[in-house]
Design a protein around this motif. Structure first.
Motif, PDB file in Angstrom:
ATOM      1  N   LYS A  60      60.526  33.365  17.593  1.00  0.00           N
ATOM      2  CA  LYS A  60      61.367  32.932  18.693  1.00  0.00           C
ATOM      3  C   LYS A  60      61.116  31.464  18.987  1.00  0.00           C
ATOM      4  O   LYS A  60      60.017  31.084  19.357  1.00  0.00           O
ATOM      5  N   ARG A  61      62.140  30.671  18.802  1.00  0.00           N
ATOM      6  CA  ARG A  61      62.033  29.279  19.218  1.00  0.00           C
ATOM      7  C   ARG A  61      62.946  29.140  20.424  1.00  0.00           C
ATOM      8  O   ARG A  61      64.037  29.685  20.458  1.00  0.00           O
ATOM      9  N   PHE A 118      49.057  26.456  29.416  1.00  0.00           N
ATOM     10  CA  PHE A 118      48.781  27.719  28.733  1.00  0.00           C
ATOM     11  C   PHE A 118      47.314  28.056  28.995  1.00  0.00           C
ATOM     12  O   PHE A 118      46.437  27.222  28.762  1.00  0.00           O
ATOM     13  N   ILE A 176      57.853  18.610  27.573  1.00  0.00           N
ATOM     14  CA  ILE A 176      59.226  18.970  27.942  1.00  0.00           C
ATOM     15  C   ILE A 176      59.300  20.215  28.824  1.00  0.00           C
ATOM     16  O   ILE A 176      60.296  20.461  29.465  1.00  0.00           O
ATOM     17  N   GLY A 177      58.229  20.998  28.848  1.00  0.00           N
ATOM     18  CA  GLY A 177      58.225  22.190  29.685  1.00  0.00           C
ATOM     19  C   GLY A 177      59.127  23.287  29.125  1.00  0.00           C
ATOM     20  O   GLY A 177      59.803  23.110  28.117  1.00  0.00           O
ATOM     21  N   ILE A 178      59.102  24.433  29.801  1.00  0.00           N
ATOM     22  CA  ILE A 178      59.856  25.595  29.318  1.00  0.00           C
ATOM     23  C   ILE A 178      60.715  26.105  30.468  1.00  0.00           C
ATOM     24  O   ILE A 178      60.239  26.225  31.601  1.00  0.00           O
ATOM     25  N   ALA A 196      51.159  21.730  22.397  1.00  0.00           N
ATOM     26  CA  ALA A 196      51.139  20.797  23.523  1.00  0.00           C
ATOM     27  C   ALA A 196      51.434  19.382  23.020  1.00  0.00           C
ATOM     28  O   ALA A 196      52.239  18.656  23.614  1.00  0.00           O
ATOM     29  N   LEU A 230      58.830  33.868  25.224  1.00  0.00           N
ATOM     30  CA  LEU A 230      57.914  32.899  24.627  1.00  0.00           C
ATOM     31  C   LEU A 230      57.078  33.475  23.482  1.00  0.00           C
ATOM     32  O   LEU A 230      56.850  32.831  22.472  1.00  0.00           O
ATOM     33  N   ASN A 269      64.967  21.326  20.894  1.00  0.00           N
ATOM     34  CA  ASN A 269      63.830  21.409  19.976  1.00  0.00           C
ATOM     35  C   ASN A 269      64.217  21.278  18.512  1.00  0.00           C
ATOM     36  O   ASN A 269      63.378  21.390  17.643  1.00  0.00           O
ATOM     37  N   GLY A 281      58.282  29.230  15.147  1.00  0.00           N
ATOM     38  CA  GLY A 281      58.388  30.239  16.193  1.00  0.00           C
ATOM     39  C   GLY A 281      57.368  31.355  16.004  1.00  0.00           C
ATOM     40  O   GLY A 281      57.462  32.401  16.641  1.00  0.00           O
ATOM     41  N   LEU A 282      56.398  31.149  15.120  1.00  0.00           N
ATOM     42  CA  LEU A 282      55.407  32.210  14.885  1.00  0.00           C
ATOM     43  C   LEU A 282      54.112  31.974  15.657  1.00  0.00           C
ATOM     44  O   LEU A 282      53.397  32.909  15.989  1.00  0.00           O
ATOM     45  N   GLY A 283      53.834  30.695  15.933  1.00  0.00           N
ATOM     46  CA  GLY A 283      52.536  30.324  16.496  1.00  0.00           C
ATOM     47  C   GLY A 283      52.147  31.133  17.719  1.00  0.00           C
ATOM     48  O   GLY A 283      51.082  31.774  17.743  1.00  0.00           O
ATOM     49  N   LEU A 284      53.015  31.145  18.717  1.00  0.00           N
ATOM     50  CA  LEU A 284      52.633  31.820  19.962  1.00  0.00           C
ATOM     51  C   LEU A 284      52.607  33.332  19.802  1.00  0.00           C
ATOM     52  O   LEU A 284      51.812  34.015  20.455  1.00  0.00           O
ATOM     53  N   ALA A 285      53.471  33.855  18.909  1.00  0.00           N
ATOM     54  CA  ALA A 285      53.441  35.307  18.663  1.00  0.00           C
ATOM     55  C   ALA A 285      52.053  35.678  18.131  1.00  0.00           C
ATOM     56  O   ALA A 285      51.454  36.679  18.542  1.00  0.00           O
TER      57      ALA A 285
HETATM   58  P1  ADP Z   1      57.059  26.800  17.106  1.00  0.00           P
HETATM   59  O1  ADP Z   1      56.645  26.869  15.672  1.00  0.00           O
HETATM   60  O2  ADP Z   1      58.540  26.762  17.285  1.00  0.00           O
HETATM   61  O3  ADP Z   1      56.347  25.748  17.873  1.00  0.00           O
HETATM   62  P2  ADP Z   1      55.650  28.730  18.765  1.00  0.00           P
HETATM   63  O4  ADP Z   1      55.609  30.223  18.665  1.00  0.00           O
HETATM   64  O5  ADP Z   1      54.374  28.001  18.691  1.00  0.00           O
HETATM   65  O6  ADP Z   1      56.651  28.244  17.652  1.00  0.00           O
HETATM   66  O7  ADP Z   1      56.389  28.364  20.121  1.00  0.00           O
HETATM   67  C1  ADP Z   1      57.586  29.044  20.451  1.00  0.00           C
HETATM   68  C2  ADP Z   1      58.465  28.162  21.311  1.00  0.00           C
HETATM   69  O8  ADP Z   1      57.851  27.977  22.587  1.00  0.00           O
HETATM   70  C3  ADP Z   1      58.672  26.767  20.766  1.00  0.00           C
HETATM   71  O9  ADP Z   1      59.765  26.719  19.862  1.00  0.00           O
HETATM   72  C4  ADP Z   1      58.939  25.961  22.021  1.00  0.00           C
HETATM   73  O10 ADP Z   1      60.298  26.057  22.376  1.00  0.00           O
HETATM   74  C5  ADP Z   1      58.133  26.680  23.104  1.00  0.00           C
HETATM   75  N1  ADP Z   1      56.849  26.016  23.394  1.00  0.00           N
HETATM   76  C6  ADP Z   1      55.622  26.359  22.944  1.00  0.00           C
HETATM   77  N2  ADP Z   1      54.656  25.566  23.462  1.00  0.00           N
HETATM   78  C7  ADP Z   1      55.282  24.679  24.271  1.00  0.00           C
HETATM   79  C8  ADP Z   1      54.838  23.598  25.105  1.00  0.00           C
HETATM   80  N3  ADP Z   1      53.539  23.254  25.205  1.00  0.00           N
HETATM   81  N4  ADP Z   1      55.774  22.924  25.800  1.00  0.00           N
HETATM   82  C9  ADP Z   1      57.079  23.276  25.699  1.00  0.00           C
HETATM   83  N5  ADP Z   1      57.564  24.268  24.948  1.00  0.00           N
HETATM   84  C10 ADP Z   1      56.690  24.982  24.229  1.00  0.00           C
END
Ligand code: ADP
Length: 641
Positions: A436-437, A479, A421-423, A387, A431, A443, A450-454
């Motif tokens: 996956k970025r 989120f 910036i939103g998605i 965020a 996501l 960005n 691209g691992l964090g959300l996974a």
């Molecule tokens: P990264 O290391 O690229 O941040 P994440 O797995 O955490 O990897 O997130 C994957 C992708 O999701 C990011 O590259 C970004 O494009 C998008 N993303 C995640 N959180 C946000 C958010 N709060 N606002 C906008 N885009 C986001």
């Protein structure tokens, strides 16, 4: 009245065709599984249609004679049906062919036009019944053809077959040689029979027998069960190949991304280090202002090091989850302590970007919970870091609420809202994909693997929770993670579970201990020695396995730290040799594996081999202290600073 029906010679070809087509129909009857190949259904309809057409035609040429006593109405109906079934067979034949030459339905108009022609033809045949302009019977029983007979009855089949063949020629290159050959042969044979029948005004009945021969060709070249099996396995292979290419591409992207993510902090480390060396200079004179600058560089190195470590930890976490090795460790914890820690971490980051950071925890949530505090913290930090990372102005808000599920269980709802910036909506499904970025154009400047959300998604799943995202591109995202947690009812306020922990973590010294650290890397030796120095005891070092064995013969140590990967004799070999060595003075000394090998499952492997404990590199000083405290003889520990 008995009639003397006889079989006219011109139907002999048709009778023979009826026989062999029936055999073919029976051969190809028993495999329902093949319905899955899309041409096979059409092929079956073609077979059935051709069988009926042959049957009607033979009936017509045997019975449709008023002089034999067949009523004129029946004769007319038979003649009409005979023609309709022939035209229908050619229609189905071409539709079948189109499945090969135009499966993507690019030439849709050909089908539409074909249907229109068939509709028009049917209408004319029905109109013919009262108006008698194509075929009819005179009252005296003679069978008549109108001048429109040949154009109306033969044009549709000839049109179907020629248009099909033209399309076949146009699309020839998209077909395999087997399909090219059999479709050409089958349509030529059928067309040939139809043209001969038309040219002889029906005196030679070849359209249906040749059509049946065409069907034969099609069956044995394109519709046998083993050929279908071959097509199916080819399709599977093609899909597997595409999957492999995709996976390979994902891996390459991941490697490229990772190498970037690792290089960035490494660059900072090396750059800052260079600055420190310059600052000290050849004269090695350090004034007060230099000390401040060096301190600043060292802080930067530390930050970069932590960033590097977090990238590697992410990779390890994901591989742990993937291989099913990640476990959820539930233990009592205090919610407000967790949120305070998270608050401190994120607030600094948000302030650095001039963002407003708001944290709201519903006071009615039970503070004492049982769950995996570490993983929940990781989830919160990951989402909050994102965020902050993806927001340039405005605010980031963490809201924690709960809903009661039962007497003992609540659903902890962690919601993170940003004005970033939103998605894009089309990106949302991807996501949580590994590596996956999204929206790479925008960005690119922002660091990330691209691992964090996974990881967040997998951990949430492991804890039986769920994660939802709503986002408006350009405006911000929310989120929300919901995780069930047990309420820790037993804990009364006086007794704090962390007091126990605190006792374990209390400061202590080991002034009478002697440690041996074995590592082929001098820097690692310096770091470990410095950390152990802090505990007060003596530290000796050794750069390789044989030397360490020699040292173990000469002195009794209180604890030995052994690296794994070393040239020549590695740490495990050294450990085994030491255990077997009768002259070793340290057979029972705790030996701790201290290694950069931090893959999942290695801890258990080292413990199984006999090592007392395991510490991963880079060494965390608190972890080192924990291990020493746990395994050193208790009488050698002096509690207090
Ligand atoms: P990264 O290391 O690229 O941040 P994440 O797995 O955490 O990897 O997130 C994957 C992708 O999701 C990011 O590259 C970004 O494009 C998008 N993303 C995640 N959180 C946000 C958010 N709060 N606002 C906008 N885009 C986001």
């Amino acid at each position: 009245m008995l009639h003397n029906y006889s079989i006219p010679p011109k139907t002999y070809f048709e009778i023979a065709s009826l026989g062999y087509l029936l055999v073919l129909y029976l051969i190809s009857f028993n495999d329902s599984n093949r319905e899955r190949i899309r041409t096979y259904k059409l092929f079956r309809s073609l077979e059935i249609n051709m069988l009926i057409a042959l049957f009607v035609s033979i009936l017509t040429y045997v019975f449709a004679y008023p002089e034999l006593g067949t009523p004129i109405v029946i004769c007319t109906i038979l003649r009409t049906m005979d023609s309709i079934m022939c035209v229908m067979a050619s229609r189905i034949f071409v539709v079948y062919m189109l499945e090969y030459v135009d499966s993507a339905k690019k030439f849709k108009w050909i089908r539409v036009f074909g249907n229109a022609i068939f509709g028009l033809y049917l209408a004319l045949m029905i109109l013919n019944l009262p108006l008698k302009f194509i075929l009819w019977y005179n009252p005296d029983g003679t069978y008549m053809h109108g001048s429109l007979f040949v154009p109306i009855v033969f044009s549709p089949p000839v049109y179907y077959l020629t248009s099909g063949m033209i399309l076949l020629i146009i699309r020839m290159r998209t077909l395999g040689s087997r399909e090219q050959l059999s479709l050409t042969a089958a349509s030529l044979i059928t067309l040939f029979g139809t043209v001969i029948q038309a040219a002889t005004d029906g005196a030679i009945l070849l359209s249906l027998p040749f059509g049946s021969a065409g069907i034969f060709v099609l069956y044995f070249s394109l519709e046998t069960a083993d050929y279908h099996e071959l097509i199916r396995s080819n399709d599977k292979l093609r899909i597997a190949e595409q999957d492999a290419i995709k996976a390979n591409r994902a891996k390459s992207d991941f490697l490229a991304n990772m190498s970037h993510e690792i290089r960035t902090p490494l660059n900072a480390v090396l750059g800052m280090d260079e600055l420190i060396i310059n600052e000290i200079g050849p004269e090695k004179i350090i004034d007060d202002s230099s000390v401040d600058r060096i301190r600043g560089y060292a802080d930067n190195i530390k930050d970069a090091g932590h960033l590097l470590l977090s990238v590697i930890n992410d990779i390890l976490d994901l591989s742990k989850i993937e291989s099913g090795k990640m476990e959820i460790n539930e233990a009592p914890y205090t919610l407000h302590k967790l949120t305070d820690e998270v608050d401190t971490m994120i607030r600094i980051k948000a302030e650095q970007k001039d963002l407003k950071y708001i944290q709201q925890t519903d006071p009615s949530i039970p503070d004492r919970l049982i769950g995996d505090e570490l993983r929940i913290r990781q989830i919160m930090i990951n989402i909050l870091n994102n965020a902050v990372k993806y927001t340039d102005k405005g605010e980031v808000k963490l809201e924690i609420t709960s809903e009661k599920v039962s007497e003992d269980v609540i659903n902890l709802r962690i919601s993170v809202k940003d004005t970033g910036i939103g998605i894009k909506e089309e990106d949302l499904p991807y996501l949580f994909g590994d590596y996956k970025r999204l929206d790479e154009e925008h960005n690119r400047r922002i660091e990330g693997t691209g691992l964090g959300l996974a990881i967040v998604k997998r951990m949430t799943d492991l804890m039986n929770g769920r994660i939802d995202v709503t986002s408006e591109y350009g405006k911000g995202s929310v989120f929300t993670v919901v995780i069930p947690q047990t309420v820790n009812k037993k804990l009364n306020d006086g007794e704090d579970e962390s007091s126990l922990k605190k006792d374990k973590e209390a400061a202590y010294k080991t002034p009478d201990c002697t440690y041996l650290v074995v590592d082929d890397n001098r820097i690692n030796l310096i770091i470990a020695s410095k950390f152990l120095d802090d505990l007060g005891g003596k530290v000796e070092t050794s750069l390789n396995g044989p030397d360490s064995l020699q040292k173990m013969r000469e002195k009794k140590y209180d604890m030995i730290f052994m690296d794994h990967m070393m040239p020549g004799m590695d740490g495990i070999q050294a450990y085994r040799k030491a255990k077997e060595d009768p002259e070793n003075l340290n057979p029972d000394t705790p030996m701790v594996m201290m290694t950069a090998n931090a893959l999942h499952g290695v801890r258990e492997e080292y413990l199984e081999m006999g090592f007392t404990d395991y510490i991963s590199k880079p060494v965390d000083i608190n972890e080192l202290k924990r291990v020493v405290r746990l395994h050193i003889p208790q009488e050698k520990i002096v509690v207090g600073d």
